[in-house]
Design a protein around this motif. Structure first.
Motif, PDB file in Angstrom:
ATOM      1  N   LYS A   1       5.336  -8.872  -0.884  1.00 19.67           N
ATOM      2  CA  LYS A   1       4.505  -7.924  -0.137  1.00 19.67           C
ATOM      3  C   LYS A   1       5.355  -7.434   1.029  1.00 19.67           C
ATOM      4  CE  LYS A   1      -0.301  -7.487   1.060  1.00 19.67           C
ATOM      5  NZ  LYS A   1      -1.552  -8.197   1.242  1.00 19.67           N
ATOM      6  N   PRO A   2       5.699  -6.149   1.032  1.00 21.74           N
ATOM      7  CA  PRO A   2       6.664  -5.650   2.014  1.00 21.74           C
ATOM      8  C   PRO A   2       6.254  -5.848   3.475  1.00 21.74           C
ATOM      9  CG  PRO A   2       6.235  -4.007   0.324  1.00 21.74           C
ATOM     10  CD  PRO A   2       5.265  -5.111   0.123  1.00 21.74           C
ATOM     11  N   ASP A   3       4.981  -5.649   3.796  1.00 19.96           N
ATOM     12  CA  ASP A   3       4.575  -5.723   5.204  1.00 19.96           C
ATOM     13  C   ASP A   3       4.518  -7.153   5.745  1.00 19.96           C
ATOM     14  OD1 ASP A   3       2.460  -6.247   3.542  1.00 19.96           O
ATOM     15  OD2 ASP A   3       0.974  -5.184   4.749  1.00 19.96           O
ATOM     16  N   SER A   4       4.192  -8.134   4.908  1.00 18.96           N
ATOM     17  CA  SER A   4       4.082  -9.503   5.405  1.00 18.96           C
ATOM     18  C   SER A   4       5.248 -10.388   4.989  1.00 18.96           C
ATOM     19  CB  SER A   4       2.774 -10.139   4.908  1.00 18.96           C
ATOM     20  OG  SER A   4       2.812 -10.310   3.502  1.00 18.96           O
TER      21      SER A   4
END
Length: 139
Positions: free
Chosen positions: A28-31
């Motif tokens: 998951k790119p954001d987390s």
């Protein structure tokens, strides 16, 4: 570290650990959350049914599995059988069919749910594996 799987420089696991050739890594790119899962038939879902989504924390697919299993069993029990043995045999066949169903589609359901949550393949190898297995549509 030497790769015990013999699939080249496939060190895409956490801290550079090697991953088997039929496993894909999604992130998951954001987390920065990383999930590693098998692509193909799920022997664990075939043998242990509901325990697999519980251990993975996959509550959505657990509820889907429970709903489909409950509906199939209730539908079977609405049929009038002439003997208890016939009903028992039908129930056994139904359970085997459901176990095979979950074995064939659980990993697909798991990855598709992760993609809906915003996960993306972490490496080119994982992307190719997921597209080849039709878990992910080709871009």
């Amino acid at each position: 570290m030497q790769n015990p799987f013999g699939n080249g420089d496939n060190n895409e696991g956490p801290n550079g650990l090697p991953v088997p050739p039929n496993y894909a890594t999604v992130a998951k790119p954001d987390s920065g959350d990383i999930r590693i899962g098998k692509v193909g038939f799920s022997y664990t879902a075939f043998l242990f049914n509901f325990l697999v989504p519980i251990f993975r924390g996959d509550w959505y697919n657990l509820l889907c599995m429970i709903g489909i299993d409950a509906g199939a069993v209730l539908g079977l029990y609405s049929i009038h059988f002439s003997t208890v043995q016939a009903q028992s045999m039908a129930y056994s066949v139904l359970e085997l069919v459901l176990d095979l169903l979950w074995g064939f589609i659980y990993n697909l359901m798991y990855f598709r749910h992760l993609f809906n949550l915003g996960y993306q393949p972490a490496t080119k190898r994982s992307l190719d594996l997921l597209e080849k297995s039709r878990y992910l549509k080709k871009k």
